[in-house]
Scaffold this active site. Structure first.
Site, PDB file in Angstrom:
ATOM      1  N   ARG A  86     -28.773  14.283 -19.873  1.00 44.17           N
ATOM      2  CA  ARG A  86     -28.365  15.624 -19.468  1.00 44.17           C
ATOM      3  C   ARG A  86     -29.528  16.425 -18.900  1.00 44.17           C
ATOM      4  O   ARG A  86     -29.359  17.229 -17.979  1.00 44.17           O
ATOM      5  CB  ARG A  86     -27.777  16.364 -20.677  1.00 44.17           C
ATOM      6  CG  ARG A  86     -27.377  17.806 -20.449  1.00 44.17           C
ATOM      7  CD  ARG A  86     -26.196  17.962 -19.524  1.00 44.17           C
ATOM      8  NE  ARG A  86     -25.052  17.172 -19.939  1.00 44.17           N
ATOM      9  CZ  ARG A  86     -23.880  17.172 -19.331  1.00 44.17           C
ATOM     10  NH1 ARG A  86     -23.701  17.922 -18.256  1.00 44.17           N
ATOM     11  NH2 ARG A  86     -22.889  16.402 -19.751  1.00 44.17           N
ATOM     12  N   GLY A 331     -27.764  16.418 -29.098  1.00 41.08           N
ATOM     13  CA  GLY A 331     -26.445  15.941 -29.499  1.00 41.08           C
ATOM     14  C   GLY A 331     -25.794  15.133 -28.399  1.00 41.08           C
ATOM     15  O   GLY A 331     -26.445  14.699 -27.439  1.00 41.08           O
ATOM     16  N   HIS A 333     -23.651  15.945 -26.004  1.00 41.23           N
ATOM     17  CA  HIS A 333     -23.721  16.519 -24.659  1.00 41.23           C
ATOM     18  C   HIS A 333     -25.084  16.286 -24.033  1.00 41.23           C
ATOM     19  O   HIS A 333     -25.201  16.090 -22.821  1.00 41.23           O
ATOM     20  CB  HIS A 333     -23.413  18.016 -24.717  1.00 41.23           C
ATOM     21  CG  HIS A 333     -23.179  18.636 -23.375  1.00 41.23           C
ATOM     22  ND1 HIS A 333     -24.157  19.338 -22.697  1.00 41.23           N
ATOM     23  CD2 HIS A 333     -22.083  18.651 -22.569  1.00 41.23           C
ATOM     24  CE1 HIS A 333     -23.673  19.763 -21.549  1.00 41.23           C
ATOM     25  NE2 HIS A 333     -22.419  19.366 -21.434  1.00 41.23           N
ATOM     26  N   CYS A 334     -26.118  16.282 -24.849  1.00 41.98           N
ATOM     27  CA  CYS A 334     -27.495  16.143 -24.362  1.00 41.98           C
ATOM     28  C   CYS A 334     -27.794  14.766 -23.780  1.00 41.98           C
ATOM     29  O   CYS A 334     -28.750  14.621 -23.019  1.00 41.98           O
ATOM     30  CB  CYS A 334     -28.494  16.422 -25.486  1.00 41.98           C
ATOM     31  SG  CYS A 334     -28.268  18.002 -26.313  1.00 41.98           S
ATOM     32  N   ILE A 335     -27.010  13.758 -24.146  1.00 44.59           N
ATOM     33  CA  ILE A 335     -27.319  12.395 -23.704  1.00 44.59           C
ATOM     34  C   ILE A 335     -26.337  11.901 -22.645  1.00 44.59           C
ATOM     35  O   ILE A 335     -26.349  10.728 -22.285  1.00 44.59           O
ATOM     36  CB  ILE A 335     -27.385  11.417 -24.892  1.00 44.59           C
ATOM     37  CG1 ILE A 335     -26.025  11.224 -25.558  1.00 44.59           C
ATOM     38  CG2 ILE A 335     -28.410  11.892 -25.915  1.00 44.59           C
ATOM     39  CD1 ILE A 335     -26.016  10.139 -26.637  1.00 44.59           C
TER      40      ILE A 335
END
Length: 351
Positions: A86, A331, A333-335
């Site tokens: 992300r 989390g 969303h971050c990956i």
């Protein structure tokens, strides 16, 4: 030319992730490294049940990635030193005047502020690699920014955080006007909403200094999902109240007041490292589904699934244990990163 970043609910062509590689994030022990591989693999497998997934993988990890992910996930080999897609990957945009054209915003990535511990030189090249692979027009930015530092509603509204885009370790000479001008040029954001800060743990040594994608997001235009820490013993109890007040006074690009829906945090407020920033806001929306963070709290996880199901009608909500990801600084969303389909901006993908 007017680029516009569509909402995450816009139909996806595919999703992108990066596979873990040796370094600061992976872990020091064999058990920690296996935990990291397993967490990223679980998210990748969950996504592949809904839409195509391409996993960028360092050549040193290609065999492991293929073994763990199987043939249902496309691999793209490229040098990596980090794997938070992300943040260093492109933010994809569309041109409403040219329906068949995909753009890829290449923010400057410097490891969340060029910390002594951050390795980012290889990751900083990945946006261009992906742009080339997808045939996207490169939209080169002069702003140090990460995909986790913005959230858009697809209609011109963007959520920003004063401690991220105005961070002197990122953009030493920036002010709000310069940041807002660049957001307009690159992602078509006409209406910025500045939040004062992020969650408490995100300001630790290995944090991002306040990424918005763990705090608030737009499930649909005019609506915001907001992290709610109910426990007064946690400093994020007051942080949530402060951010809520800002959002309550804001107007979006269409001039609407925002309808705020709280996503309560899990009841556990500490882990072995201290106060947690566990947040259900950090979910990932994709074609027909939502990949939600799980924290081993059956009641809280179920409550979050129900709220997300209401916020994203027609989508199946699937929970994946995200504790190993949060232990490393982010989390689900971050990956992950979405590549929008080349359909008109404003279209939505349901079940």
């Amino acid at each position: 030319m007017t680029w516009r970043m569509p909402a995450e609910t816009h139909p996806h062509e595919r999703s992108w992730m990066a596979f873990p590689v040796a370094g600061q994030t992976l872990g020091d022990t064999g058990a920690e490294r296996e935990e990291c591989y397993a967490a990223w693999t679980a998210v990748g497998r969950a996504i592949a049940e809904f839409e195509p997934l391409t996993m960028v993988v360092d050549p040193s990890e290609a065999a492991r990635a293929r073994d763990l992910l199987g043939s249902g996930v496309e691999l793209l080999e490229a040098p990596l030193d980090e794997f938070w897609m992300r943040d260093f990957g492109p933010s994809f945009v569309l041109d409403p005047e040219r329906p068949g054209v995909l753009g890829a915003v290449d923010w400057i990535f410097n490891g969340w502020g060029d910390h002594e511990w951050s390795d980012w030189a290889k990751a900083a090249e990945i946006a261009r690699v992906i742009a080339g692979r997808t045939g996207a027009e490169l939209v080169s930015s002069t702003l140090v920014n990460e995909g986790g530092g913005i959230h858009v509603d697809g209609e011109g509204t963007v959520l920003l955080t004063e401690t991220v885009q105005l961070d002197p370790r990122r953009n030493r000479y920036a002010d709000k006007a310069r940041v807002e001008a660049e957001m307009l040029r690159t992602i078509g954001a006409t209406t910025p909403i500045w939040l004062p800060r992020g969650l408490t743990r995100d300001y630790d040594e290995f944090g991002t200094n306040g990424h918005v994608d763990i705090v608030a997001t737009f499930p649909s235009p005019g609506h915001v999902l907001l992290h709610e820490q109910r426990d007064p013993a946690h400093p994020d109890h007051e942080v949530s109240r402060e951010i809520r007040a800002v959002l309550a006074g804001a107007r979006d690009a269409a001039g609407r007041a925002l309808e705020i829906v709280e996503l309560p945090a899990p009841t556990q407020i500490r882990d072995e490292e201290g106060l947690v920033d566990w947040s259900y806001v950090n979910h990932y929306v994709l074609n027909g589904g939502v990949i939600a963070c799980g924290f081993g709290d059956e009641k809280s996880d179920a409550e979050a699934r129900a709220i997300l199901a209401d916020a994203y009608p027609g989508r199946e909500v699937v929970t994946v244990d995200a504790r190993a990801i949060f232990a490393r600084g982010g989390g689900i969303h971050c990956i992950t990163q979405q590549q929008p389909a080349l359909v008109p901006v404003g279209a939505h993908a349901g079940a």
